[in-house]
Write an enzyme that holds these catalytic residues in place. Structure first.
Site, mmCIF file in Angstrom:
data_model
loop_
_atom_site.group_PDB
_atom_site.id
_atom_site.type_symbol
_atom_site.label_atom_id
_atom_site.label_comp_id
_atom_site.label_asym_id
_atom_site.label_seq_id
_atom_site.Cartn_x
_atom_site.Cartn_y
_atom_site.Cartn_z
ATOM 1 N N HIS A 177 37.380 29.791 47.894
ATOM 2 C CA HIS A 177 36.530 30.877 48.404
ATOM 3 C C HIS A 177 36.202 30.655 49.882
ATOM 4 O O HIS A 177 35.052 30.342 50.229
ATOM 5 C CB HIS A 177 35.236 30.945 47.596
ATOM 6 C CG HIS A 177 35.436 31.273 46.152
ATOM 7 N ND1 HIS A 177 35.948 30.383 45.239
ATOM 8 C CD2 HIS A 177 35.181 32.413 45.460
ATOM 9 C CE1 HIS A 177 36.006 30.945 44.049
ATOM 10 N NE2 HIS A 177 35.548 32.177 44.147
ATOM 11 N N SER A 222 28.450 28.223 37.597
ATOM 12 C CA SER A 222 27.903 29.298 36.784
ATOM 13 C C SER A 222 26.693 29.769 37.567
ATOM 14 O O SER A 222 25.689 29.056 37.690
ATOM 15 C CB SER A 222 27.507 28.781 35.400
ATOM 16 O OG SER A 222 26.955 29.842 34.676
ATOM 17 N N HIS A 252 37.086 38.299 48.486
ATOM 18 C CA HIS A 252 36.321 37.280 47.756
ATOM 19 C C HIS A 252 37.270 36.403 46.936
ATOM 20 O O HIS A 252 38.145 36.897 46.231
ATOM 21 C CB HIS A 252 35.307 37.930 46.810
ATOM 22 C CG HIS A 252 34.556 36.921 45.985
ATOM 23 N ND1 HIS A 252 33.388 36.333 46.422
ATOM 24 C CD2 HIS A 252 34.823 36.376 44.773
ATOM 25 C CE1 HIS A 252 32.977 35.465 45.507
ATOM 26 N NE2 HIS A 252 33.826 35.480 44.496
ATOM 27 N N GLU A 290 13.191 30.106 29.036
ATOM 28 C CA GLU A 290 13.957 29.010 28.426
ATOM 29 C C GLU A 290 15.066 28.504 29.343
ATOM 30 O O GLU A 290 15.418 27.323 29.308
ATOM 31 C CB GLU A 290 14.544 29.452 27.081
ATOM 32 C CG GLU A 290 13.501 29.646 25.983
ATOM 33 C CD GLU A 290 12.736 30.952 26.100
ATOM 34 O OE1 GLU A 290 13.173 31.849 26.868
ATOM 35 O OE2 GLU A 290 11.699 31.091 25.423
ATOM 36 N N GLN A 349 13.055 34.844 14.468
ATOM 37 C CA GLN A 349 12.521 33.515 14.823
ATOM 38 C C GLN A 349 13.320 32.372 14.198
ATOM 39 O O GLN A 349 12.985 31.206 14.387
ATOM 40 C CB GLN A 349 11.064 33.379 14.353
ATOM 41 C CG GLN A 349 10.198 34.595 14.590
ATOM 42 C CD GLN A 349 9.997 34.882 16.055
ATOM 43 O OE1 GLN A 349 9.463 34.060 16.779
ATOM 44 N NE2 GLN A 349 10.452 36.040 16.512
HETATM 45 C C1 LIG Z 1 27.151 33.598 35.852
HETATM 46 C C2 LIG Z 1 28.369 33.950 36.642
HETATM 47 N N1 LIG Z 1 28.834 35.214 36.612
HETATM 48 C C3 LIG Z 1 29.924 35.548 37.314
HETATM 49 C C4 LIG Z 1 30.600 34.610 38.055
HETATM 50 C C5 LIG Z 1 31.863 34.977 38.819
HETATM 51 N N2 LIG Z 1 31.578 35.021 40.270
HETATM 52 C C6 LIG Z 1 31.871 33.990 41.070
HETATM 53 S S1 LIG Z 1 31.418 34.237 42.644
HETATM 54 C C7 LIG Z 1 30.842 35.793 42.292
HETATM 55 C C8 LIG Z 1 30.235 36.648 43.372
HETATM 56 C C9 LIG Z 1 29.128 35.939 44.030
HETATM 57 O O1 LIG Z 1 28.655 36.664 45.108
HETATM 58 P P1 LIG Z 1 27.488 36.067 46.012
HETATM 59 O O2 LIG Z 1 26.478 35.410 45.160
HETATM 60 O O3 LIG Z 1 26.998 37.159 46.878
HETATM 61 O O4 LIG Z 1 28.215 34.950 46.835
HETATM 62 P P2 LIG Z 1 29.216 35.162 48.055
HETATM 63 O O5 LIG Z 1 30.523 34.644 47.578
HETATM 64 O O6 LIG Z 1 29.277 36.609 48.393
HETATM 65 O O7 LIG Z 1 28.651 34.370 49.134
HETATM 66 C C10 LIG Z 1 31.009 36.078 40.947
HETATM 67 C C11 LIG Z 1 30.619 37.333 40.298
HETATM 68 C C12 LIG Z 1 30.088 33.305 38.056
HETATM 69 N N3 LIG Z 1 30.676 32.319 38.719
HETATM 70 N N4 LIG Z 1 28.959 33.009 37.362
#
Ligand SMILES: Cc1ncc(C[n+]2csc(CCOP(=O)(O)OP(=O)(O)O)c2C)c(N)n1
Length: 614
Positions: A31, A119, A255, A358, A419
């Site tokens: 990235h 994540s 991206h 949680e 529950q």
């Molecule tokens: C919980 C989760 N959902 C989806 C993804 C897939 N994902 C990876 S990066 C991204 C976009 C993130 O965008 P941003 O937070 O704005 O970061 P940027 O790369 O634009 O700086 C997504 C949807 C992930 N890694 N974790």
């Protein structure tokens, strides 16, 4: 050249961009554009604000840097190169390669990484845990810096984190949001609307600072201004994704894509070429964490036959284990149900109410484990399911956390299925390296709580709502990986295996069978993972390869499948009757619900008779 002055920070930022491009292009994935937007802020942080001894990542006074947007790993690893702890060669040939520690998303395989991220929505909640430890346990002046994505701010867990950070007045926590307007598939919810972010962050009780994330003076002022803050700071850095390379800057569809080699070459030229700057940075303050003396653990004692709920024994044992100074407890606003409140009464300064959040509950435990504490987090077993991704990631972080889930199964009675934990054993068993414990009485529950304090990884204890007779004497030991033969005779013809409330149902069934002259062996499988294969095999051999397994859980992934797996792995063919909850329960008394689910003593008798053909 070493970097310290603000003029040089700009050069360092360009180096971080160039290296992010180089390593991701070499790897063919990664990235780079997500790294380039945050390069200016991270360069300023690294060179002029982060107090970190790079030769001593375990120095307790070090600041903490967490990339909540873990996919910006090219940027993080380029910072490590600039800090002189990884070589340019490792970055170029290792990033994202098989067997390399420079994985696609950061993990604590690297000594400078506290927690695994990738994540989204987890690094900031984890950072709250580290900051809680800093402020209330270590009592050290370190700061916790967390780089967040703007699209990531759509995760509810980020707001759980800000809410708890404000409640606990974590002035040592600084979230930096890289507001580059773009997420993965396109624009974020709020774009560059820094006012909207500002209002939300204020609403959550944190201090927002909106800046131009490419203006080094503004960045430096913002990073300086966090000193001595009485509340958490959120720096909203307005940035442009892919900043510095005109062909991709602020463009959609870039991206998570490395630049093709010929584009990378043009980008590096536009960014002023490769550089090999190293950063001196600031040392941590010379300070040691607060130490507390540990005392002797005196576990509660229970009279044989007395009716005591395992959840109460958990709370009482936890309070006893609190004699160990590094033990801390966290509650999801049900401490009077899980009985974690027993710890709060004894050690209020080491008890953290995380309210009904949680995800933050588990993340705070993970963050505290970063600093070597021994966290126990408790809520209803059912409600850990919503934090499962955090538990999964805790295992990737190699965190040592102890989770106690109360109110297991249909046994809880009148409250009904919302529950009831009926999937928790499957979920916890599936976690890599986890330990899953499920005591049947107060004596074993207390012993197991003490053992949990010394166990590594994700350790789960399942407790029961109702009070059942104490089965074991004071000196009985319950080693992890063991099982108890609760009843046996040379004439046993069938084995009844249970844990928790179903062990009591097995004992009732054995009594009923005994009246008809059928002797049954009864096993307490208090250690669900690892399970005691040897004792299972012995029991099977002694009882004609007939086993009834009974559990207050859905059949998938619970005790029955653990038993079947163990027997199968041992190559033993055994006739196993598996009694588990198969339908959708409602409300009722525990006895009514266990009868309806087919896991009562009467059902166990019938299953045993069916196996025996009697
Ligand atoms: C919980 C989760 N959902 C989806 C993804 C897939 N994902 C990876 S990066 C991204 C976009 C993130 O965008 P941003 O937070 O704005 O970061 P940027 O790369 O634009 O700086 C997504 C949807 C992930 N890694 N974790």
């Amino acid at each position: 050249m070493t970097v310290q002055t603000l003029e040089n920070v700009g050069e360092l930022a360009q180096q971080l961009r160039v290296d992010s491009i180089r390593c991701s292009t070499a790897a063919g994935s990664g990235h780079p554009t997500s790294s380039m937007s945050a390069a200016d802020v991270m360069a300023a942080l690294l060179a002029r604000h982060l107090r970190y001894d790079w030769q001593q990542p375990d120095n307790p006074a070090n600041d903490h840097l967490i990339f909540s947007k873990g996919h910006a790993s090219p940027l993080l690893y380029s910072m490590f190169k600039a800090a002189g702890v990884i070589s340019d060669d490792e970055l170029m040939t290792g990033y994202r390669r098989f067997g390399s520690r420079l994985e696609g998303h950061p993990t604590p395989v690297l000594p400078w990484v506290d927690v695994a991220t990738g994540s989204l929505g987890q690094g900031l909640p984890d950072g709250v845990g580290v900051a809680l430890a800093g402020r209330y346990l270590d009592e050290l002046p370190y700061r916790v810096w967390v780089l967040c994505g703007d699209s990531e701010m759509a995760e509810g867990s980020m707001w759980e984190a800000l809410d708890k950070a404000a409640y606990y007045r974590l002035g040592n926590l600084i979230a930096i949001v890289d507001v580059n307007r773009l997420g993965q598939r396109g624009p974020t919810e709020l774009g560059w609307d820094l006012d909207a972010y500002t209002k939300r962050i204020e609403g959550f009780g944190c201090r927002p600072i909106a800046i131009d994330g490419h203006d080094l003076d503004e960045i430096d002022r913002a990073l300086t201004s966090v000193a001595g803050a009485g509340q958490p700071t959120v720096i909203l850095a307005r940035t442009r994704k892919g900043r510095g390379f005109s062909e991709v800057e602020d463009r959609e569809d870039w991206h998570g894509k490395p630049l093709p080699p010929e584009m990378a070459e043009r980008a590096i030229v536009e960014l002023g070429g490769e550089r090999q700057l190293t950063v001196t940075g600031l040392p941590p303050e010379a300070a040691s964490p607060r130490t507390r003396p540990s005392g002797e653990v005196r576990l509660p004692r229970y009279e044989l036959g007395a009716k005591v709920a395992t959840r109460l024994a958990f709370g009482q044992a936890l309070a006893a284990v609190g004699a160990l100074a590094e033990v801390v407890a966290l509650d999801g606003e049900v401490g009077n149900s899980t009985h974690a409140e027993e710890f709060a009464k004894a050690y209020p300064e080491r008890y953290f109410e995380m309210f009904i959040a949680e995800q933050q509950l588990v993340a705070a435990a993970t963050g505290m484990s970063v600093r070597g504490y021994v966290p126990f987090a408790a809520t209803f077993a059912a409600f850990f399911t919503r934090a499962y991704d955090f538990i999964r990631m805790a295992a990737i972080s190699d965190a040592n956390i102890r989770l106690c889930g109360s109110h297991a199964g249909v046994e809880i009675g009148a409250d009904g299925p919302s529950q009831m934990a009926l999937e928790d054993l499957a979920m916890m068993r599936a976690v890599r390296g986890s330990t899953v414990l499920y005591p049947s009485d107060a004596a074993s529950a207390a012993q197991l709580v003490q053992e949990m304090a010394d166990l590594a990884g994700v350790v789960y204890l399942r407790t029961t709502r109702g009070a059942y007779p104490v089965l074991y004497g004071r000196d009985e030991a319950f080693p992890v990986g063991g099982a108890k033969v609760v009843r046996s005779s040379p004439d046993d013809r069938v084995t009844l295996a249970g844990a928790g409330v179903t062990l009591h149902n097995c004992l009732a069934a054995a009594d009923l069978l005994g009246r008809d002259g059928i002797h049954a062996r009864v096993l307490d499988l208090y250690s669900v993972k690892p399970i005691d294969t040897e004792t299972l095999l012995e029991a099977a051999a002694a009882t004609g390869d007939r086993i009834v397994v009974v559990e207050d859980h859905y059949p998938q992934g619970g005790i029955g499948e653990a038993v079947l797996e163990a027997l199968n792995d041992a190559g033993r063919s055994v006739r196993v009757a598996h009694l588990a909850v198969r339908g959708l329960p409602g409300s009722g008394t525990p006895a009514e619900l266990m009868e309806a689910a087919g896991i009562s003593g009467g059902h166990i008798v019938q299953a045993a008779r069916d196996l025996l053909g009697a």
